[in-house]
Design a protein around this motif. Structure first.
Motif, PDB file in Angstrom:
ATOM      1  N   VAL A 170       0.854  -1.190   0.000  1.00  0.00           N
ATOM      2  CA  VAL A 170       0.000   0.000   0.000  1.00  0.00           C
ATOM      3  C   VAL A 170       0.885   1.234   0.000  1.00  0.00           C
ATOM      4  CG1 VAL A 170      -1.763   1.324   1.233  1.00  0.00           C
ATOM      5  CG2 VAL A 170      -1.851  -1.177   1.225  1.00  0.00           C
ATOM      6  N   ILE A 171       0.593   2.169  -0.911  1.00  0.00           N
ATOM      7  CA  ILE A 171       1.306   3.450  -0.943  1.00  0.00           C
ATOM      8  C   ILE A 171       0.535   4.416  -0.047  1.00  0.00           C
ATOM      9  CG2 ILE A 171       2.076   5.360  -2.380  1.00  0.00           C
ATOM     10  CD1 ILE A 171       2.233   3.435  -4.699  1.00  0.00           C
ATOM     11  N   PRO A 172       1.159   4.926   1.004  1.00  0.00           N
ATOM     12  CA  PRO A 172       0.415   5.773   1.957  1.00  0.00           C
ATOM     13  C   PRO A 172      -0.059   7.072   1.305  1.00  0.00           C
ATOM     14  CG  PRO A 172       2.760   5.844   2.410  1.00  0.00           C
ATOM     15  CD  PRO A 172       2.572   4.777   1.381  1.00  0.00           C
ATOM     16  N   SER A 173      -1.230   7.521   1.706  1.00  0.00           N
ATOM     17  CA  SER A 173      -1.791   8.789   1.235  1.00  0.00           C
ATOM     18  C   SER A 173      -2.746   9.307   2.276  1.00  0.00           C
ATOM     19  CB  SER A 173      -2.507   8.599  -0.104  1.00  0.00           C
ATOM     20  OG  SER A 173      -3.590   7.696   0.044  1.00  0.00           O
ATOM     21  N   SER A 174      -3.091  10.564   2.159  1.00  0.00           N
ATOM     22  CA  SER A 174      -4.018  11.202   3.101  1.00  0.00           C
ATOM     23  C   SER A 174      -5.076  11.948   2.315  1.00  0.00           C
ATOM     24  CB  SER A 174      -3.252  12.160   4.024  1.00  0.00           C
ATOM     25  OG  SER A 174      -2.578  13.145   3.255  1.00  0.00           O
ATOM     26  N   ALA A 175      -6.122  12.343   3.016  1.00  0.00           N
ATOM     27  CA  ALA A 175      -7.199  13.096   2.371  1.00  0.00           C
ATOM     28  C   ALA A 175      -6.667  14.425   1.852  1.00  0.00           C
ATOM     29  CB  ALA A 175      -8.341  13.319   3.355  1.00  0.00           C
ATOM     30  N   MET A 176      -7.197  14.860   0.711  1.00  0.00           N
ATOM     31  CA  MET A 176      -6.735  16.087   0.058  1.00  0.00           C
ATOM     32  C   MET A 176      -7.922  16.975  -0.287  1.00  0.00           C
ATOM     33  SD  MET A 176      -4.010  14.285  -2.541  1.00  0.00           S
ATOM     34  CE  MET A 176      -4.851  12.705  -2.536  1.00  0.00           C
ATOM     35  N   LYS A 177      -7.650  18.267  -0.394  1.00  0.00           N
ATOM     36  CA  LYS A 177      -8.600  19.246  -0.903  1.00  0.00           C
ATOM     37  C   LYS A 177      -8.123  19.623  -2.316  1.00  0.00           C
ATOM     38  CE  LYS A 177     -11.095  19.882   2.898  1.00  0.00           C
ATOM     39  NZ  LYS A 177     -12.526  19.623   2.971  1.00  0.00           N
ATOM     40  N   LEU A 178      -8.897  19.268  -3.319  1.00  0.00           N
ATOM     41  CA  LEU A 178      -8.438  19.470  -4.684  1.00  0.00           C
ATOM     42  C   LEU A 178      -8.309  20.944  -5.038  1.00  0.00           C
ATOM     43  CD1 LEU A 178     -10.271  16.633  -6.647  1.00  0.00           C
ATOM     44  CD2 LEU A 178      -8.004  16.652  -5.622  1.00  0.00           C
ATOM     45  N   VAL A 182      -4.522  22.944  -7.296  1.00  0.00           N
ATOM     46  CA  VAL A 182      -4.687  23.442  -8.662  1.00  0.00           C
ATOM     47  C   VAL A 182      -3.390  24.113  -9.128  1.00  0.00           C
ATOM     48  CG1 VAL A 182      -5.942  24.995 -10.184  1.00  0.00           C
ATOM     49  CG2 VAL A 182      -7.165  23.737  -8.381  1.00  0.00           C
ATOM     50  N   LYS A 183      -2.912  23.690 -10.281  1.00  0.00           N
ATOM     51  CA  LYS A 183      -1.755  24.299 -10.926  1.00  0.00           C
ATOM     52  C   LYS A 183      -2.233  24.939 -12.226  1.00  0.00           C
ATOM     53  CE  LYS A 183       2.870  23.335 -12.750  1.00  0.00           C
ATOM     54  NZ  LYS A 183       3.930  22.312 -12.950  1.00  0.00           N
ATOM     55  N   SER A 258      -4.552  32.338  -5.766  1.00  0.00           N
ATOM     56  CA  SER A 258      -4.337  33.199  -4.594  1.00  0.00           C
ATOM     57  C   SER A 258      -5.015  32.615  -3.364  1.00  0.00           C
ATOM     58  CB  SER A 258      -4.878  34.604  -4.869  1.00  0.00           C
ATOM     59  OG  SER A 258      -6.288  34.572  -4.964  1.00  0.00           O
ATOM     60  N   GLN A 259      -4.722  33.209  -2.228  1.00  0.00           N
ATOM     61  CA  GLN A 259      -5.263  32.727  -0.951  1.00  0.00           C
ATOM     62  C   GLN A 259      -6.772  32.888  -0.862  1.00  0.00           C
ATOM     63  OE1 GLN A 259      -3.763  35.103   2.261  1.00  0.00           O
ATOM     64  NE2 GLN A 259      -3.961  37.030   1.126  1.00  0.00           N
ATOM     65  N   TYR A 260      -7.348  33.715  -1.726  1.00  0.00           N
ATOM     66  CA  TYR A 260      -8.789  33.944  -1.663  1.00  0.00           C
ATOM     67  C   TYR A 260      -9.582  32.813  -2.305  1.00  0.00           C
ATOM     68  CZ  TYR A 260      -7.002  38.588  -0.653  1.00  0.00           C
ATOM     69  OH  TYR A 260      -6.314  39.653  -0.099  1.00  0.00           O
ATOM     70  N   CYS A 261      -8.933  31.994  -3.088  1.00  0.00           N
ATOM     71  CA  CYS A 261      -9.628  30.901  -3.781  1.00  0.00           C
ATOM     72  C   CYS A 261      -9.070  29.526  -3.425  1.00  0.00           C
ATOM     73  CB  CYS A 261      -9.535  31.091  -5.290  1.00  0.00           C
ATOM     74  SG  CYS A 261     -10.296  32.598  -5.893  1.00  0.00           S
ATOM     75  N   GLY A 262      -7.998  29.485  -2.637  1.00  0.00           N
ATOM     76  CA  GLY A 262      -7.432  28.202  -2.265  1.00  0.00           C
ATOM     77  C   GLY A 262      -6.128  28.393  -1.520  1.00  0.00           C
ATOM     78  N   SER A 263      -5.566  27.270  -1.081  1.00  0.00           N
ATOM     79  CA  SER A 263      -4.312  27.338  -0.328  1.00  0.00           C
ATOM     80  C   SER A 263      -3.187  26.628  -1.070  1.00  0.00           C
ATOM     81  CB  SER A 263      -4.502  26.688   1.058  1.00  0.00           C
ATOM     82  OG  SER A 263      -5.522  27.340   1.777  1.00  0.00           O
ATOM     83  N   THR A 264      -3.245  26.618  -2.364  1.00  0.00           N
ATOM     84  CA  THR A 264      -2.234  25.907  -3.142  1.00  0.00           C
ATOM     85  C   THR A 264      -0.904  26.632  -3.121  1.00  0.00           C
ATOM     86  OG1 THR A 264      -1.681  25.014  -5.304  1.00  0.00           O
ATOM     87  CG2 THR A 264      -2.876  27.080  -5.273  1.00  0.00           C
ATOM     88  N   ARG A 265       0.155  25.862  -3.223  1.00  0.00           N
ATOM     89  CA  ARG A 265       1.498  26.418  -3.354  1.00  0.00           C
ATOM     90  C   ARG A 265       2.098  26.095  -4.721  1.00  0.00           C
ATOM     91  NH1 ARG A 265       4.264  24.949   2.538  1.00  0.00           N
ATOM     92  NH2 ARG A 265       2.704  26.011   3.829  1.00  0.00           N
ATOM     93  N   LEU A 266       1.266  25.596  -5.600  1.00  0.00           N
ATOM     94  CA  LEU A 266       1.748  25.182  -6.913  1.00  0.00           C
ATOM     95  C   LEU A 266       1.685  26.343  -7.893  1.00  0.00           C
ATOM     96  CD1 LEU A 266      -0.016  21.707  -7.192  1.00  0.00           C
ATOM     97  CD2 LEU A 266       2.347  22.172  -6.573  1.00  0.00           C
ATOM     98  N   TRP A 267       2.840  26.734  -8.372  1.00  0.00           N
ATOM     99  CA  TRP A 267       2.901  27.769  -9.390  1.00  0.00           C
ATOM    100  C   TRP A 267       2.792  27.128 -10.775  1.00  0.00           C
ATOM    101  CZ3 TRP A 267       3.020  33.018  -8.738  1.00  0.00           C
ATOM    102  CH2 TRP A 267       3.297  33.500  -7.448  1.00  0.00           C
ATOM    103  N   SER A 268       2.290  27.893 -11.708  1.00  0.00           N
ATOM    104  CA  SER A 268       2.282  27.442 -13.090  1.00  0.00           C
ATOM    105  C   SER A 268       3.715  27.421 -13.618  1.00  0.00           C
ATOM    106  CB  SER A 268       1.434  28.384 -13.960  1.00  0.00           C
ATOM    107  OG  SER A 268       2.107  29.621 -14.139  1.00  0.00           O
ATOM    108  N   GLU A 269       3.899  26.857 -14.800  1.00  0.00           N
ATOM    109  CA  GLU A 269       5.193  26.959 -15.451  1.00  0.00           C
ATOM    110  C   GLU A 269       5.416  28.414 -15.874  1.00  0.00           C
ATOM    111  OE1 GLU A 269       7.075  24.450 -15.406  1.00  0.00           O
ATOM    112  OE2 GLU A 269       5.637  22.856 -14.952  1.00  0.00           O
ATOM    113  N   TRP A 270       6.668  28.769 -16.089  1.00  0.00           N
ATOM    114  CA  TRP A 270       6.960  30.105 -16.599  1.00  0.00           C
ATOM    115  C   TRP A 270       6.426  30.236 -18.023  1.00  0.00           C
ATOM    116  CZ3 TRP A 270       8.310  33.893 -13.478  1.00  0.00           C
ATOM    117  CH2 TRP A 270       9.016  33.625 -12.304  1.00  0.00           C
ATOM    118  N   SER A 271       5.963  31.417 -18.333  1.00  0.00           N
ATOM    119  CA  SER A 271       5.453  31.676 -19.673  1.00  0.00           C
ATOM    120  C   SER A 271       6.591  31.663 -20.685  1.00  0.00           C
ATOM    121  CB  SER A 271       4.765  33.037 -19.716  1.00  0.00           C
ATOM    122  OG  SER A 271       5.735  34.063 -19.511  1.00  0.00           O
TER     123      SER A 271
END
Length: 808
Positions: A170-178, A182-183, A258-271
């Motif tokens: 079993v590969i361990p995992s925990s509950a996530m908020k999708l 978002v990236k 942004s923090q107003y729509c989620g708590s993600t730390r994933l940045w998009s790729e550079w343009s």
């Protein structure tokens, strides 16, 4: 204790009809191995609609408890086995991927089950197995979720397990908020404007469908700076005051939820970069995965590059620290010795990873870098054009167009059908999912032309690259059979031919232009400069070497005007590197090595011999069929030769898959021969002529002469006719000697009067001629009897000498 809990839960779930035996359902991947043994494996299914809410709640809670118990139990047992975690990312709110490893790190084939829960108790969905696994060499490495399967602001649970040698992995995992995973896609359409107060204003467009939820990081640097400067902004605009016009600036932008729509730390790729200023380079690196077969990254041409660039690449995964080592390009694309791009084999392409490249060069002590950003190769796939277009007229007067996809995953494609009749001015296009298209209510007085192109659909990637248009298919009245055939001969010249004097009814003209993969990069249409003609009618076009640009899309338009109507010979975009026909190999040489094997070598006329593959064709005088071998180098060995045979060899060449996708072989080379009497078999037609002249003709001539000679001897009449005898006149002269005693006048019948007339009736005196007598004296000349001596003519006292002569 665990076994006791498992037994109780199993009985409850069976009694409530939550579980059913797995044998009734066929799964695409191996199912999870539950702890109570492989003979009674079970899998979850949706809850029966007949169950009441309390019973459903009880079932869901029990099932969750069961999974937690099993997970803890198996994690303790196999903590040192398998990957360390599952990385899930929602890409631009379009699809979700959960990746747990690669072929190099996995030892078992894992399966994934997922479900959603709400904060309030009892609101749990049923566990469902992944529908679309990401695989490497048949091994599941991740799961792909469509947009319809993504529910944000829910707790997303996954369970990834496998069975190996009777043990549970079993590969361990925990509950996530999708919403926190978002990236967003990289910003696009960067534009730089120099305002009146000497400041630069950078703007861009967000691809993410909720731009108000984004924050952005602007990264820039001038050619005289060593470090990048970054600024975080909320809007899609950034201003840089007091710019230096002697510098050139390069800008990148990336985005994050942004923090107003989620708590993600994933940045998009550079343009993609945007440049401004003095000598701001227009070079870009364009990467395209062609039909999942090879990848090319091109950054310029010989005319635009001033230095020889090198490329380094590496891959990264979303989780930190998972970066491969930078590797230099192994196969550069070159023009006149200058690197213009890099070619990657299929084995070097890793999709669903971040692909990074660094293209640089050194010139006059300064470092030149062509800007680039991280890419997803699954979003850069350009499939091959559809093939085998076929049109069928069904019974209800509609046309049914079918085709075949060359791409190895046809379910991942969507297609655009483009058609027009001879009476239409504009093309009509339709997007379809399947490899079939129907056109109802056709007009039998018209003729229709169809094209098809394909693109990876949103379910398998986010690419915007369409394939080239297919070859046309025509149907209807007077549907033209003309096609344009283009061939690049040995990289020296290009010909495009569309017919002959016997098949063409109008004088066509050709226009051509080139395009790059990125939109808007199209050259101007130019008319053909050198037409190929037959009796004054254009049948093709000839292009010089300077007009040929490979690794570009080559477009042609061939048309003519006849009786007020427009005639067009259909054609599609081409890649000239896929149309190269090399020259035939030359200087074939055969050497017999010490171990009784033949070694055949040759020289390639094509200027890039490393891009060629060759076919060697040989046969002995005792073989009936030719034997062929494909080789990469300019050498071929034939072991264990028979010295009693003589062998004939031919070689031809073709551009290999590393330099193009051409199927055009060169002509066969001149033959090379080896073995017993090999020299007599090089040119059999000359040997036959020699035999007739030197053997057959002399032998035949001798036989004919002998036959004629025998006939002449054996046939007297023929001999008399050809060689008549000389007659004997003796019998005609018998009377001359027997009767007339040799008197010829009497035998001839001459009369006596005639004979008498021939007798003289006069006499003549002798005339004496003498020489002067010598001084000592002379002897008197005596006259013949009956004649008187003539008087002396010497005067008195002289007498004739003894040397006197008498004449009459």
């Amino acid at each position: 204790m665990c076994a006791e809990a498992e037994s109780k839960l199993r009985g409850i779930l069976l009694s409530q009809r939550v579980l059913k035996p797995q044998g009734a359902v066929t799964q695409p991947a191996p199912p999870p191995a539950w702890p109570w043994g492989p003979e009674n494996r079970w899998q979850p299914r949706p809850m029966d609609s007949s169950l009441t809410l309390p019973s459903a709640t009880t079932e869901a809670g029990m099932f969750l408890t069961l999974l937690l118990l099993l997970s803890r139990h198996s994690q303790r047992a196999t903590a040192a086995q398998g990957p360390q975690g599952v990385e899930c990312v929602v890409f631009n709110d379009e699809y979700l991927t959960c990746v747990w490893g690669s072929r190099a790190t996995l030892t078992a084939n894992y399966s994934l089950y997922y479900w959603y829960t709400l904060p309030r108790p009892g609101n749990q969905s049923s566990a469902v197995e992944c529908k679309r696994y990401l695989q490497e060499q048949g091994l599941n490495t991740g799961c792909w979720f469509a947009r319809s399967e993504i529910l944000q602001f829910r707790s997303f649970h996954i369970h990834v397990n496998a069975s190996q040698q009777g043990s549970q992995l079993v590969i361990p995992s925990s509950a996530m908020k999708l919403q926190d995973l978002v990236k967003p896609a990289a910003p696009a359409n960067l534009s730089i404007c120099n305002t009146s107060n000497n400041q630069l204003q950078l703007t861009w467009a967000s691809v993410y469908h909720k731009p108000a939820c984004l924050e952005h990081t602007v990264r820039y640097k001038s050619n005289k700076d060593t470090d990048w400067t970054e600024h975080v902004v909320r809007d899609e605009i950034f201003s840089l005051p007091s710019v230096d016009f002697e510098k050139h600036y390069t800008f990148y932008v990336r985005s994050k939820i942004s923090q107003y729509c989620g708590s993600t730390r994933l940045w998009s790729e550079w343009s993609l970069p945007a440049a401004w200023g003095r000598n701001a380079s227009d070079h870009r690196v364009e990467c395209v995965v062609f039909n999942d077969e090879y990848l090319t990254c091109v950054w310029g041409s010989r005319a635009t590059l001033t230095a020889n660039y090198s490329l380094y690449y590496w891959y990264t995964l979303p989780r930190p620290g998972n970066q491969s080592s930078a590797v230099e390009c192994k196969r550069y694309l070159q023009e006149q010795g200058l690197n213009t791009g890099c070619w990657f084999a299929r084995s070097e392409i890793l999709q669903f990873r971040s692909f990074h490249i660094h293209v640089n060069a050194s010139q006059q002590g300064s470092q030149l870098v062509i800007p680039s950003s991280a890419m997803k190769l699954q979003d850069l796939v350009k499939p091959a054009a559809p093939a085998n277009l076929s049109i069928c007229n069904t019974s209800n007067n509609q046309l049914q167009l079918t085709w075949a996809s060359v791409y190895h995953k046809p379910a991942c494609l969507e297609h655009t059908v483009r058609y027009k009749s001879n009476k239409d001015t504009d093309w009509t296009e339709h997007v379809v999912r399947d490899e079939i298209f129907s056109l109802p209510s056709v007009d039998f007085e018209k003729h229709y032309t169809f094209y098809v192109r394909s693109k990876i659909s949103q379910y398998c990637g986010s690419t915007r690259l369409w394939s080239e248009w297919s070859l046309p298919a025509a149907w209807g009245r007077n549907a033209s059979d003309h096609r344009v055939e283009c061939v690049v001969f040995n990289d020296e010249y290009l010909t495009c031919v569309w017919g002959s004097r016997a098949t063409l009814t109008a004088n066509y003209s050709l226009y051509y232009w080139y395009t790059l993969p990125r939109p808007g990069n199209q050259s101007s249409a130019v008319e053909c400069k050198r037409y190929l003609q037959e009796q004054g009618l254009n049948t093709g076009c000839w292009f010089a070497r300077s007009e040929i640009l490979q690794f570009r899309s080559f477009h042609i338009h061939v048309n003519a005007s006849q009786q007020g109507s427009q005639l067009v010979i259909p054609s599609s975009a081409m890649k000239l590197q896929d149309l190269v026909k090399p020259a035939a190999p030359a200087n074939l040489s055969i050497c017999n090595t010490s171990n009784n094997q033949l070694q055949l070598t040759w020289a390639s006329v094509y200027h890039k011999p490393a891009c060629l593959e060759h076919t060697v064709r040989y046969k002995s005088n005792k073989d009936t069929d030719w034997t062929e071998h494909v080789v990469r180098d300019e050498i071929f060995s034939l072991p264990s030769v028979d010295f009693e045979k003589h062998y004939t060899f031919y070689v031809r060449s073709k551009i290999s898959q590393y330099c193009g996708s051409t199927r055009l072989w060169s002509e066969w080379s001149l033959p090379a021969a080896w073995g017993r009497n090999a020299s007599d078999h090089r040119k059999p037609e000359k040997q036959g002529l020699w035999f007739w002249i030197h053997v057959v003709l002399p032998t035949t001539s001798l036989l004919v002469f002998l036959v004629l000679f025998v006939l002449l001897i054996r046939m007297e009449r023929v001999w008399v006719i050809l060689m008549p005898r000389i007659p004997n006149p003796s019998k005609n002269f018998d009377e001359l000697f027997s009767t007339h005693k040799g008197n010829f006048p009497e035998w001839a019948g001459v009369s006596k009067d005639v004979m008498e007339s021939f007798r003289p009736n006069y006499s003549e005196s002798f005339c004496y001629v003498s020489e002067l007598p010598p001084k000592e004296g002379c002897e008197k000349l005596k006259a013949p009897p009956g004649r008187s001596a003539p008087p002396s003519s010497s005067g008195p006292g002289l007498s004739p000498s003894k040397n006197s002569y008498v004449g009459v």
